[in-house]
Write a protein that holds these residues in place. Structure first.
Motif, PDB file in Angstrom:
ATOM      1  N   MET A 204       0.843  -1.182   0.000  1.00  0.00           N
ATOM      2  CA  MET A 204       0.000   0.000   0.000  1.00  0.00           C
ATOM      3  C   MET A 204       0.886   1.242   0.000  1.00  0.00           C
ATOM      4  SD  MET A 204      -3.168   0.664   2.456  1.00  0.00           S
ATOM      5  CE  MET A 204      -3.975   2.201   2.504  1.00  0.00           C
ATOM      6  N   ASN A 205       0.460   2.266  -0.660  1.00  0.00           N
ATOM      7  CA  ASN A 205       1.221   3.501  -0.795  1.00  0.00           C
ATOM      8  C   ASN A 205       1.273   4.230   0.545  1.00  0.00           C
ATOM      9  OD1 ASN A 205       2.448   5.804  -1.622  1.00  0.00           O
ATOM     10  ND2 ASN A 205       0.949   6.314  -3.189  1.00  0.00           N
ATOM     11  N   ASP A 206       2.489   4.617   0.977  1.00  0.00           N
ATOM     12  CA  ASP A 206       2.611   5.291   2.275  1.00  0.00           C
ATOM     13  C   ASP A 206       2.204   6.760   2.217  1.00  0.00           C
ATOM     14  OD1 ASP A 206       4.712   6.464   0.947  1.00  0.00           O
ATOM     15  OD2 ASP A 206       6.264   5.678   2.268  1.00  0.00           O
ATOM     16  N   ASP A 207       1.911   7.304   1.030  1.00  0.00           N
ATOM     17  CA  ASP A 207       1.451   8.685   0.916  1.00  0.00           C
ATOM     18  C   ASP A 207      -0.037   8.815   1.236  1.00  0.00           C
ATOM     19  OD1 ASP A 207       3.880   9.695   0.254  1.00  0.00           O
ATOM     20  OD2 ASP A 207       3.571   9.521  -1.913  1.00  0.00           O
ATOM     21  N   ASN A 208      -0.768   7.696   1.234  1.00  0.00           N
ATOM     22  CA  ASN A 208      -2.205   7.739   1.480  1.00  0.00           C
ATOM     23  C   ASN A 208      -2.578   8.374   2.816  1.00  0.00           C
ATOM     24  OD1 ASN A 208      -3.890   7.157  -0.582  1.00  0.00           O
ATOM     25  ND2 ASN A 208      -4.040   4.974  -0.168  1.00  0.00           N
ATOM     26  N   PRO A 209      -1.959   7.986   3.931  1.00  0.00           N
ATOM     27  CA  PRO A 209      -2.339   8.619   5.196  1.00  0.00           C
ATOM     28  C   PRO A 209      -2.085  10.131   5.191  1.00  0.00           C
ATOM     29  CG  PRO A 209      -1.141   6.611   5.635  1.00  0.00           C
ATOM     30  CD  PRO A 209      -1.057   6.868   4.155  1.00  0.00           C
ATOM     31  N   LYS A 210      -1.023  10.571   4.541  1.00  0.00           N
ATOM     32  CA  LYS A 210      -0.743  12.005   4.470  1.00  0.00           C
ATOM     33  C   LYS A 210      -1.834  12.709   3.676  1.00  0.00           C
ATOM     34  CE  LYS A 210       4.200  11.282   4.683  1.00  0.00           C
ATOM     35  NZ  LYS A 210       5.457  11.338   3.946  1.00  0.00           N
ATOM     36  N   TRP A 211      -2.228  12.111   2.572  1.00  0.00           N
ATOM     37  CA  TRP A 211      -3.269  12.706   1.736  1.00  0.00           C
ATOM     38  C   TRP A 211      -4.596  12.765   2.497  1.00  0.00           C
ATOM     39  CZ3 TRP A 211      -7.911  10.840  -0.124  1.00  0.00           C
ATOM     40  CH2 TRP A 211      -8.530  11.631  -1.094  1.00  0.00           C
ATOM     41  N   LEU A 212      -4.918  11.696   3.208  1.00  0.00           N
ATOM     42  CA  LEU A 212      -6.169  11.664   3.959  1.00  0.00           C
ATOM     43  C   LEU A 212      -6.165  12.699   5.084  1.00  0.00           C
ATOM     44  CD1 LEU A 212      -6.833   7.832   4.198  1.00  0.00           C
ATOM     45  CD2 LEU A 212      -8.098   9.512   2.869  1.00  0.00           C
ATOM     46  N   ARG A 213      -5.022  12.867   5.736  1.00  0.00           N
ATOM     47  CA  ARG A 213      -4.924  13.861   6.807  1.00  0.00           C
ATOM     48  C   ARG A 213      -5.156  15.262   6.251  1.00  0.00           C
ATOM     49  NH1 ARG A 213      -3.436  16.165  11.279  1.00  0.00           N
ATOM     50  NH2 ARG A 213      -1.718  17.633  11.394  1.00  0.00           N
ATOM     51  N   ARG A 214      -4.524  15.565   5.124  1.00  0.00           N
ATOM     52  CA  ARG A 214      -4.696  16.885   4.510  1.00  0.00           C
ATOM     53  C   ARG A 214      -6.144  17.100   4.062  1.00  0.00           C
ATOM     54  NH1 ARG A 214       0.347  15.680   1.429  1.00  0.00           N
ATOM     55  NH2 ARG A 214       1.951  16.171   2.938  1.00  0.00           N
ATOM     56  N   ALA A 215      -6.751  16.073   3.519  1.00  0.00           N
ATOM     57  CA  ALA A 215      -8.151  16.186   3.092  1.00  0.00           C
ATOM     58  C   ALA A 215      -9.060  16.437   4.293  1.00  0.00           C
ATOM     59  CB  ALA A 215      -8.580  14.925   2.356  1.00  0.00           C
ATOM     60  N   GLY A 216      -8.774  15.762   5.399  1.00  0.00           N
ATOM     61  CA  GLY A 216      -9.556  15.975   6.613  1.00  0.00           C
ATOM     62  C   GLY A 216      -9.412  17.392   7.138  1.00  0.00           C
ATOM     63  N   LEU A 217      -8.181  17.901   7.127  1.00  0.00           N
ATOM     64  CA  LEU A 217      -7.965  19.276   7.563  1.00  0.00           C
ATOM     65  C   LEU A 217      -8.690  20.264   6.652  1.00  0.00           C
ATOM     66  CD1 LEU A 217      -4.168  19.234   8.497  1.00  0.00           C
ATOM     67  CD2 LEU A 217      -6.082  19.631  10.043  1.00  0.00           C
ATOM     68  N   ALA A 218      -8.609  20.044   5.351  1.00  0.00           N
ATOM     69  CA  ALA A 218      -9.265  20.944   4.405  1.00  0.00           C
ATOM     70  C   ALA A 218     -10.785  20.889   4.560  1.00  0.00           C
ATOM     71  CB  ALA A 218      -8.864  20.584   2.974  1.00  0.00           C
ATOM     72  N   ASN A 219     -11.324  19.719   4.840  1.00  0.00           N
ATOM     73  CA  ASN A 219     -12.773  19.595   5.013  1.00  0.00           C
ATOM     74  C   ASN A 219     -13.256  20.251   6.302  1.00  0.00           C
ATOM     75  OD1 ASN A 219     -13.463  18.285   2.644  1.00  0.00           O
ATOM     76  ND2 ASN A 219     -12.927  16.288   3.489  1.00  0.00           N
ATOM     77  N   SER A 220     -12.377  20.407   7.275  1.00  0.00           N
ATOM     78  CA  SER A 220     -12.782  21.011   8.537  1.00  0.00           C
ATOM     79  C   SER A 220     -12.926  22.529   8.427  1.00  0.00           C
ATOM     80  CB  SER A 220     -11.782  20.658   9.635  1.00  0.00           C
ATOM     81  OG  SER A 220     -10.550  21.296   9.406  1.00  0.00           O
ATOM     82  N   VAL A 221     -12.435  23.127   7.351  1.00  0.00           N
ATOM     83  CA  VAL A 221     -12.485  24.580   7.186  1.00  0.00           C
ATOM     84  C   VAL A 221     -13.926  25.098   7.250  1.00  0.00           C
ATOM     85  CG1 VAL A 221     -12.097  26.440   5.533  1.00  0.00           C
ATOM     86  CG2 VAL A 221     -10.303  24.785   5.965  1.00  0.00           C
ATOM     87  N   GLY A 222     -14.813  24.490   6.516  1.00  0.00           N
ATOM     88  CA  GLY A 222     -16.209  24.932   6.506  1.00  0.00           C
ATOM     89  C   GLY A 222     -16.861  24.808   7.870  1.00  0.00           C
ATOM     90  N   MET A 223     -16.602  23.696   8.535  1.00  0.00           N
ATOM     91  CA  MET A 223     -17.179  23.504   9.864  1.00  0.00           C
ATOM     92  C   MET A 223     -16.673  24.543  10.843  1.00  0.00           C
ATOM     93  SD  MET A 223     -17.609  19.524  10.891  1.00  0.00           S
ATOM     94  CE  MET A 223     -15.874  19.190  10.755  1.00  0.00           C
ATOM     95  N   VAL A 224     -15.387  24.844  10.779  1.00  0.00           N
ATOM     96  CA  VAL A 224     -14.801  25.822  11.699  1.00  0.00           C
ATOM     97  C   VAL A 224     -15.469  27.180  11.527  1.00  0.00           C
ATOM     98  CG1 VAL A 224     -12.697  27.157  12.125  1.00  0.00           C
ATOM     99  CG2 VAL A 224     -12.570  24.684  11.987  1.00  0.00           C
ATOM    100  N   LEU A 225     -15.637  27.611  10.279  1.00  0.00           N
ATOM    101  CA  LEU A 225     -16.260  28.914  10.035  1.00  0.00           C
ATOM    102  C   LEU A 225     -17.699  28.959  10.535  1.00  0.00           C
ATOM    103  CD1 LEU A 225     -14.920  29.845   6.498  1.00  0.00           C
ATOM    104  CD2 LEU A 225     -14.419  30.982   8.650  1.00  0.00           C
ATOM    105  N   VAL A 226     -18.465  27.936  10.236  1.00  0.00           N
ATOM    106  CA  VAL A 226     -19.877  27.920  10.626  1.00  0.00           C
ATOM    107  C   VAL A 226     -20.031  27.820  12.139  1.00  0.00           C
ATOM    108  CG1 VAL A 226     -22.005  26.564  10.502  1.00  0.00           C
ATOM    109  CG2 VAL A 226     -20.684  27.000   8.436  1.00  0.00           C
ATOM    110  N   ILE A 227     -19.303  26.912  12.750  1.00  0.00           N
ATOM    111  CA  ILE A 227     -19.459  26.697  14.193  1.00  0.00           C
ATOM    112  C   ILE A 227     -19.003  27.915  14.991  1.00  0.00           C
ATOM    113  CG2 ILE A 227     -18.604  25.331  16.140  1.00  0.00           C
ATOM    114  CD1 ILE A 227     -18.772  22.886  14.267  1.00  0.00           C
TER     115      ILE A 227
END
Length: 85
Positions: A1-24
């Motif tokens: 399995m590609n070891d870059d996957n967890p890094k990509w998923l972490r970044r995607a999670g951080l980017a997805n939290s942007v909208g929640m942070v602003l609204v909350i």
């Protein structure tokens, strides 16, 4: 399995939290202001003031998230440079 996957998923999670942070943060600030306005019968002064502070806090948090993602990207690019040479 590609070891870059967890890094990509972490970044995607951080980017997805942007909208929640602003609204909350906006809702929390507005809610606190609404409670103060209702308590002291000063509608809508505090709701607007503290709501805007919530918006500002949200943007500061978004900035921190973006900086963190950018730092991770830079670290990965530096590591990839050393691997290629």
């Amino acid at each position: 399995m590609n070891d870059d996957n967890p890094k990509w998923l972490r970044r995607a999670g951080l980017a997805n939290s942007v909208g929640m942070v602003l609204v909350i943060s906006t809702l929390i600030g507005g809610g606190i202001g609404w409670i103060i306005d209702k308590t002291f019968n000063t509608k809508p002064i505090w709701m607007l003031i503290i709501g805007l502070l919530g918006v500002a806090a949200g943007f500061i948090e978004v900035y921190k998230i973006v900086v963190e993602i950018a730092k991770e990207e830079d670290r990965d690019e530096d590591q990839n440079k050393w691997k290629k040479t």
